[in-house]
Design a protein around this motif. Structure first.
Motif, PDB file in Angstrom:
ATOM      1  N   THR A 277       0.821  -1.204   0.000  1.00  0.00           N
ATOM      2  CA  THR A 277       0.000   0.000   0.000  1.00  0.00           C
ATOM      3  C   THR A 277       0.855   1.253   0.000  1.00  0.00           C
ATOM      4  N   SER A 278       0.268   2.331  -0.486  1.00  0.00           N
ATOM      5  CA  SER A 278       0.922   3.633  -0.358  1.00  0.00           C
ATOM      6  C   SER A 278       0.743   4.156   1.063  1.00  0.00           C
ATOM      7  N   GLY A 279      -0.265   3.653   1.745  1.00  0.00           N
ATOM      8  CA  GLY A 279      -0.548   4.104   3.106  1.00  0.00           C
ATOM      9  C   GLY A 279      -1.376   5.364   3.166  1.00  0.00           C
ATOM     10  N   ARG A 280      -1.804   5.876   2.016  1.00  0.00           N
ATOM     11  CA  ARG A 280      -2.565   7.130   1.983  1.00  0.00           C
ATOM     12  C   ARG A 280      -4.053   6.935   2.238  1.00  0.00           C
ATOM     13  N   ASP A 281      -4.571   5.739   1.972  1.00  0.00           N
ATOM     14  CA  ASP A 281      -5.991   5.483   2.122  1.00  0.00           C
ATOM     15  C   ASP A 281      -6.244   4.814   3.472  1.00  0.00           C
ATOM     16  N   ASP A 282      -6.665   5.624   4.435  1.00  0.00           N
ATOM     17  CA  ASP A 282      -6.870   5.107   5.786  1.00  0.00           C
ATOM     18  C   ASP A 282      -7.921   4.007   5.833  1.00  0.00           C
ATOM     19  N   ARG A 283      -8.944   4.145   5.012  1.00  0.00           N
ATOM     20  CA  ARG A 283     -10.013   3.151   5.019  1.00  0.00           C
ATOM     21  C   ARG A 283      -9.497   1.798   4.515  1.00  0.00           C
ATOM     22  N   ALA A 284      -8.697   1.809   3.450  1.00  0.00           N
ATOM     23  CA  ALA A 284      -8.132   0.567   2.925  1.00  0.00           C
ATOM     24  C   ALA A 284      -7.193  -0.064   3.950  1.00  0.00           C
ATOM     25  N   LEU A 285      -6.410   0.754   4.595  1.00  0.00           N
ATOM     26  CA  LEU A 285      -5.482   0.274   5.619  1.00  0.00           C
ATOM     27  C   LEU A 285      -6.241  -0.370   6.775  1.00  0.00           C
ATOM     28  N   LYS A 286      -7.261   0.303   7.242  1.00  0.00           N
ATOM     29  CA  LYS A 286      -8.078  -0.204   8.353  1.00  0.00           C
ATOM     30  C   LYS A 286      -8.760  -1.515   7.973  1.00  0.00           C
ATOM     31  N   THR A 287      -9.330  -1.571   6.780  1.00  0.00           N
ATOM     32  CA  THR A 287     -10.024  -2.773   6.338  1.00  0.00           C
ATOM     33  C   THR A 287      -9.052  -3.938   6.193  1.00  0.00           C
ATOM     34  N   ALA A 288      -7.881  -3.680   5.625  1.00  0.00           N
ATOM     35  CA  ALA A 288      -6.880  -4.736   5.450  1.00  0.00           C
ATOM     36  C   ALA A 288      -6.424  -5.298   6.786  1.00  0.00           C
ATOM     37  N   LEU A 289      -6.151  -4.423   7.726  1.00  0.00           N
ATOM     38  CA  LEU A 289      -5.717  -4.888   9.041  1.00  0.00           C
ATOM     39  C   LEU A 289      -6.832  -5.675   9.719  1.00  0.00           C
ATOM     40  N   GLY A 290      -8.058  -5.217   9.558  1.00  0.00           N
ATOM     41  CA  GLY A 290      -9.198  -5.932  10.122  1.00  0.00           C
ATOM     42  C   GLY A 290      -9.454  -7.268   9.453  1.00  0.00           C
ATOM     43  N   ALA A 291      -9.052  -7.394   8.197  1.00  0.00           N
ATOM     44  CA  ALA A 291      -9.259  -8.634   7.446  1.00  0.00           C
ATOM     45  C   ALA A 291      -8.156  -9.656   7.699  1.00  0.00           C
ATOM     46  N   GLY A 292      -7.159  -9.278   8.478  1.00  0.00           N
ATOM     47  CA  GLY A 292      -6.137 -10.230   8.884  1.00  0.00           C
ATOM     48  C   GLY A 292      -4.941 -10.381   7.969  1.00  0.00           C
ATOM     49  N   VAL A 293      -4.494  -9.280   7.360  1.00  0.00           N
ATOM     50  CA  VAL A 293      -3.270  -9.403   6.562  1.00  0.00           C
ATOM     51  C   VAL A 293      -2.120  -9.822   7.472  1.00  0.00           C
ATOM     52  N   THR A 294      -1.225 -10.605   6.919  1.00  0.00           N
ATOM     53  CA  THR A 294      -0.088 -11.098   7.689  1.00  0.00           C
ATOM     54  C   THR A 294       1.122 -10.191   7.530  1.00  0.00           C
ATOM     55  N   ALA A 295       1.247  -9.599   6.342  1.00  0.00           N
ATOM     56  CA  ALA A 295       2.355  -8.684   6.071  1.00  0.00           C
ATOM     57  C   ALA A 295       1.789  -7.420   5.441  1.00  0.00           C
ATOM     58  N   LEU A 296       2.406  -6.295   5.771  1.00  0.00           N
ATOM     59  CA  LEU A 296       1.965  -5.006   5.233  1.00  0.00           C
ATOM     60  C   LEU A 296       3.189  -4.134   5.012  1.00  0.00           C
TER      61      LEU A 296
END
Length: 155
Positions: free
Chosen positions: A87-106
């Motif tokens: 991720t670019s890290g600019r989209d807070d919503r995408a970041l939040k959703t990904a972390l909530g969905a259980g990504v293992t690496a970011l």
């Protein structure tokens, strides 16, 4: 004998997808079993052929990954897959959703190849591998509403 890690790469930008493919292909224990510009396209061949996908290497910025339906589709089609997100890290919503969905690496989209390969290895093992700057940003953005509530309550 080295365990082979089957990887699917999902990246909508063709040039970046080629770079990711090149970096992953340099490692003898990685095998690219699918790639494409969207999840369904990239996973159709391995799923159809009943190949195990160990790691989904996924750009979460440009794929509608803010929607829980996208993450649900991933977990339904590939229930045991580990996700290494870029991720670019600019989209807070995408970041939040990904972390909530259980990504293992970011990691950032421009991650160095050695860090990318480490993240894929860690993801395959279920070991969390997060970029420290992205996690700090996520903590600031995600905890900001909580801090406002605490301030309003006078705690």
């Amino acid at each position: 004998m080295t365990h082979i890690i089957n990887v699917v790469i999902v990246e909508p930008v063709a040039a970046r997808r080629a770079c990711l493919r090149y970096a992953v292909a340099q490692e003898p224990e990685f095998r690219i079993v699918g790639s494409g510009d969207d999840f369904l396209e990239a996973c159709s061949l391995p799923v159809h052929r009943k190949k195990v996908v160990d790691v989904l290497l996924l750009n979460i910025d440009e794929l509608g990954m803010c929607e829980l339906d996208a993450w649900a589709a991933i977990h339904v089609l590939l229930p045991s897959v580990r996700i290494a997100a870029l991720t670019s890290g600019r989209d807070d919503r995408a970041l939040k959703t990904a972390l909530g969905a259980g990504v293992t690496a970011l990691h950032p989209l421009d991650v160095e190849p050695d860090i990318l390969c480490r993240a894929v290895r860690h993801a395959a093992k279920g070991v969390v591998d997060f970029d420290p700057d992205l996690i700090e940003r996520a903590k600031r953005r995600l905890l900001q509403p909580l801090e406002a509530v605490v301030a309003d309550l006078g705690w």
